[in-house]
Each structure stands twice: as C-alpha cells, then as structure tokens.
Design an enzyme around this catalytic site. Structure first.
Site, PDB file in Angstrom:
ATOM      1  N   GLY A 150      30.772  53.125 105.171  1.00 45.68           N
ATOM      2  CA  GLY A 150      30.586  51.892 105.919  1.00 45.68           C
ATOM      3  C   GLY A 150      29.144  51.412 105.844  1.00 45.68           C
ATOM      4  O   GLY A 150      28.232  52.144 105.459  1.00 45.68           O
ATOM      5  N   CYS A 151      28.944  50.152 106.241  1.00 48.42           N
ATOM      6  CA  CYS A 151      27.611  49.546 106.122  1.00 48.42           C
ATOM      7  C   CYS A 151      26.624  50.122 107.132  1.00 48.42           C
ATOM      8  O   CYS A 151      25.498  50.492 106.779  1.00 48.42           O
ATOM      9  CB  CYS A 151      27.711  48.029 106.258  1.00 48.42           C
ATOM     10  SG  CYS A 151      28.649  47.460 107.700  1.00 48.42           S
ATOM     11  N   TYR A 152      27.023  50.233 108.395  1.00 44.90           N
ATOM     12  CA  TYR A 152      26.151  50.863 109.383  1.00 44.90           C
ATOM     13  C   TYR A 152      25.833  52.298 108.967  1.00 44.90           C
ATOM     14  O   TYR A 152      24.726  52.788 109.144  1.00 44.90           O
ATOM     15  CB  TYR A 152      26.843  50.906 110.745  1.00 44.90           C
ATOM     16  CG  TYR A 152      26.757  49.656 111.577  1.00 44.90           C
ATOM     17  CD1 TYR A 152      25.528  49.086 111.909  1.00 44.90           C
ATOM     18  CD2 TYR A 152      27.898  49.056 112.092  1.00 44.90           C
ATOM     19  CE1 TYR A 152      25.442  47.950 112.703  1.00 44.90           C
ATOM     20  CE2 TYR A 152      27.831  47.923 112.886  1.00 44.90           C
ATOM     21  CZ  TYR A 152      26.597  47.371 113.196  1.00 44.90           C
ATOM     22  OH  TYR A 152      26.522  46.245 113.983  1.00 44.90           O
ATOM     23  N   VAL A 153      26.863  52.960 108.429  1.00 44.88           N
ATOM     24  CA  VAL A 153      26.722  54.371 108.083  1.00 44.88           C
ATOM     25  C   VAL A 153      25.753  54.545 106.919  1.00 44.88           C
ATOM     26  O   VAL A 153      24.911  55.451 106.922  1.00 44.88           O
ATOM     27  CB  VAL A 153      28.096  54.976 107.745  1.00 44.88           C
ATOM     28  CG1 VAL A 153      27.973  56.445 107.430  1.00 44.88           C
ATOM     29  CG2 VAL A 153      29.062  54.765 108.913  1.00 44.88           C
TER      30      VAL A 153
END
Length: 369
Positions: A150-153
């Site tokens: 994921g992007c946040y991750v």
C-alpha cells in the site's frame, strides 16, 4: 516484448498503469478490462489518451478476457474482489502483480481481522511475494504472484526499515502521522471526498485503527524474524546489512492517517524513540548504507521532503532529524501515492521480474510546479 494486460483499468491506479505501460519501451499493452465501462473506447472514458498508442483500445468485460498471450497481468481491483480473480489466473502460466491488499499477508486470519473479509485462498496467499522493490528483489525476481504494498505502507516502511536493525532503536515507540491526497481514497463517489467537503480543510480518519497499521507492523515484525527474512528477502541482503534478530524486539505501530486537500501524494512524519544517544552523522551513515545505490530513494538529510518534489514521479524523498534532547528520531517521507505508492512500484516490480533495469519506463521527474 512483454505482453501485459490490466484488470481494473479505469480506476485511478489502472489509469496510471496504462499511462506508464503504453510508453514503456519493452511492453506491449494487450487488453484493458473494466466491467463498469466495458464496450467503451478508452478515449471516451479518458480523453487524455487521444493521440496515444492506446487511443483505439476498447475496454472489455472480465468475461471476455483471455489469459493466453499475456506474460503479465496487473490486477488493480478493490480488496475482497481481487482474491477470487487472482486465484482463477494463478497457475495459468502468467505472472501477476496484485495491487489490492488481498495477498500482502501470509497470515490470512490477520487479513480477516483488519479487513473484515474472509480470505478464501490461504495457501495462495502464502505463495505471494511482498513487492517492496528495494528490499525484496531476490524473491520478486522469481515470483509468479507479487503483492504490491500500500501507499502509506511504502512511505512508512522505506523510512523505518533502516532503523529495524539499529541497536539503539526502540521499536515499540513508533508513531506515524501520515497525510494523503484525495486520490488515495479511490474513484468511487463519496460525500466526504467532494470538492466542497475536502477543500480548505484537513481531517484524521481511523486513528489507531486503520488497516495499514497492521500491514506496517506485520512486515516490520517479519523482518525481525530471521528465518522469514532469509527465505523472503534474500541472504545477500542479510549479509550486506549485517542483519541480526538476536535482540528479540517486537515492533508496535501507532498510525494515524489524514486527508489533505491535494490530488496526490503521501507525506509521513514518523517518530521513533532511541534507547541511547545517537547523532545526525550516525543516522546519515545508517541510511546511506541502505540506500546509496537505490535509484528511486532520494536521501536529503540536510533539507526536508515536500510532496511537490515527488508528485508525478516514482521517487521517494527521505529526510530525518535527530532530537538529542529527547533521544528521538523524526523521519520524513514523501512519495506519490499513485506511482511509487501503487502503479509505479508495480512497474518497477515488473522490471525486476523480467530482468530489466528497474528504472525502465519510470525515469520521469516530478511535475513541480
């Protein structure tokens, strides 16, 4: 040429994949699948492709899609939907990069706990390789199924992983304060994402309970388990970074995402307590040892990242400050959520899978201003 198709071609991530792949020098785009717009011409849905190589492509329904004649398939679908389609595609002689959350956990009970959806393919989930490009090349290169992070991750892990093996780091003290542009919520119509609702304001959502908390924590702790690290992330990485899991630390993460009134981008400010005094010089050496040869990681210890310097690119900017008074490290991470946080990293992983230079098709600089 690598023949590639996209399932979920008209979402924000799907469109970014089309934009990148249709200009990739080693890719031939094969089929574009979108059940919601099946039968439409691509340029009737997205006029920006007028005059491009894909201008005359028609969008197909999934029932019309044939796996044959594809070398790789990108599945850019919502979580819960993707797992069934990937399970049908797997073992048909094609490589798959999945951009949902469905295959990021080998522990499918953890997936069910955080996503609220039953996972019907536990065995397949254990075969998926986690697609954090800079840390998992050896496994990605041999993979049939890559689970794109994921992007946040991605923003959080790239900032934190150099500190995982830092003997002075207190991995139980991690606080992540992250901001996302509105495109991170996807294309579906929601009242709180309307222009008048999201412009000129800022808000937190799911503080401490967002599902990406579990993904960040899960991957950090798998890195701390040496047996997993060796099998998934490659012995050469172990040797290069002198990995040591003997400290028996457990990472815990307090993560709060925020919505900010920009179209695209992730900006994470991460706080981590140290158990002993450090210095800017020591931390700079630590980060340089991990990233000095990485094409897409821009270390800027003497300045600070900004979204406008990465938006529209596959680059990540990392900056940090050491607070001697509190023995805390403040790490700042900025990336484009649609590119390095999704479609760009997927193309980077494809390049690894097909033994291409990782930057192939991804060398565009940011769009600033």
């Amino acid at each position: 040429m690598i023949k590639a198709s996209i399932i979920g071609a008209t979402g924000y991530v799907g469109i970014e994949l089309i934009r990148l792949l249709q200009k990739h020098p080693r890719v031939e785009l094969n089929e574009l699948v979108s059940n919601s717009r099946a039968g439409s011409k691509l340029i009737d849905v997205y006029p920006q492709f007028r005059g491009s190589q894909v201008a005359d492509y028609y969008l197909k329904d999934l029932s019309e899609f044939e796996v044959k004649d594809n070398d790789i398939i990108f599945t850019a679908l919502p979580h819960g939907v993707s797992q069934n389609i990937v399970a049908e595609l797997f073992d048909q002689g094609v490589k798959i990069i999945d951009l949902s959350g469905d295959f990021r956990y080998h522990d499918t009970d953890l997936y069910t706990e955080w996503y609220g959806i039953e996972h019907n393919f536990s065995e397949l989930a254990c075969k998926a390789v986690y697609g954090l490009s800079e840390f998992n090349r050896s496994a990605i290169k041999k993979a049939s199924l890559v689970a794109n992070p994921g992007c946040y991750v991605t923003a959080s892990l790239l900032a934190l992983l150099p500190l995982v093996n830092f003997s002075k780091a207190d991995l139980s003290s991690i606080i992540i304060d992250a901001k996302s542009g509105v495109s991170g919520a996807g294309k579906s119509l929601k009242q709180d994402l309307l222009f008048t609702e999201s412009y000129n304001t800022m808000k937190a959502y799911s503080p401490g309970t967002h599902r990406h908390s579990s993904e960040i924590e899960y991957i950090l702790n798998r890195f701390l388990e040496q047996s997993y690290f060796q099998s998934e992330f490659g012995s050469e990485f172990l040797a290069l970074h002198n990995f040591n899991s003997a400290n028996n630390q457990k990472a815990t993460v307090l993560f709060t995402p925020h919505l900010v009134p920009v179209k695209r981008g992730i900006f994470a400010t991460i706080y981590l307590k140290l158990n002993a005094e450090s210095s800017k010089e020591e931390l700079t050496e630590l980060y340089n040892s991990f990233y000095e040869t990485e094409k897409f990681i821009q270390l800027i210890p003497d300045s600070l990242p900004e979204l406008k310097y990465v938006a529209g690119s596959n680059y990540v900017q990392l900056g940090f400050r050491y607070n001697k008074r509190t023995d805390q490290v403040i790490i700042l991470s900025a990336l484009d959520n649609m590119l390095k946080g999704a479609a760009g990293q997927a193309v980077q992983n494809m390049n690894i899978m097909f033994n291409l230079a990782e930057e192939t098709g991804l060398e565009a600089t940011a769009l600033f201003p």
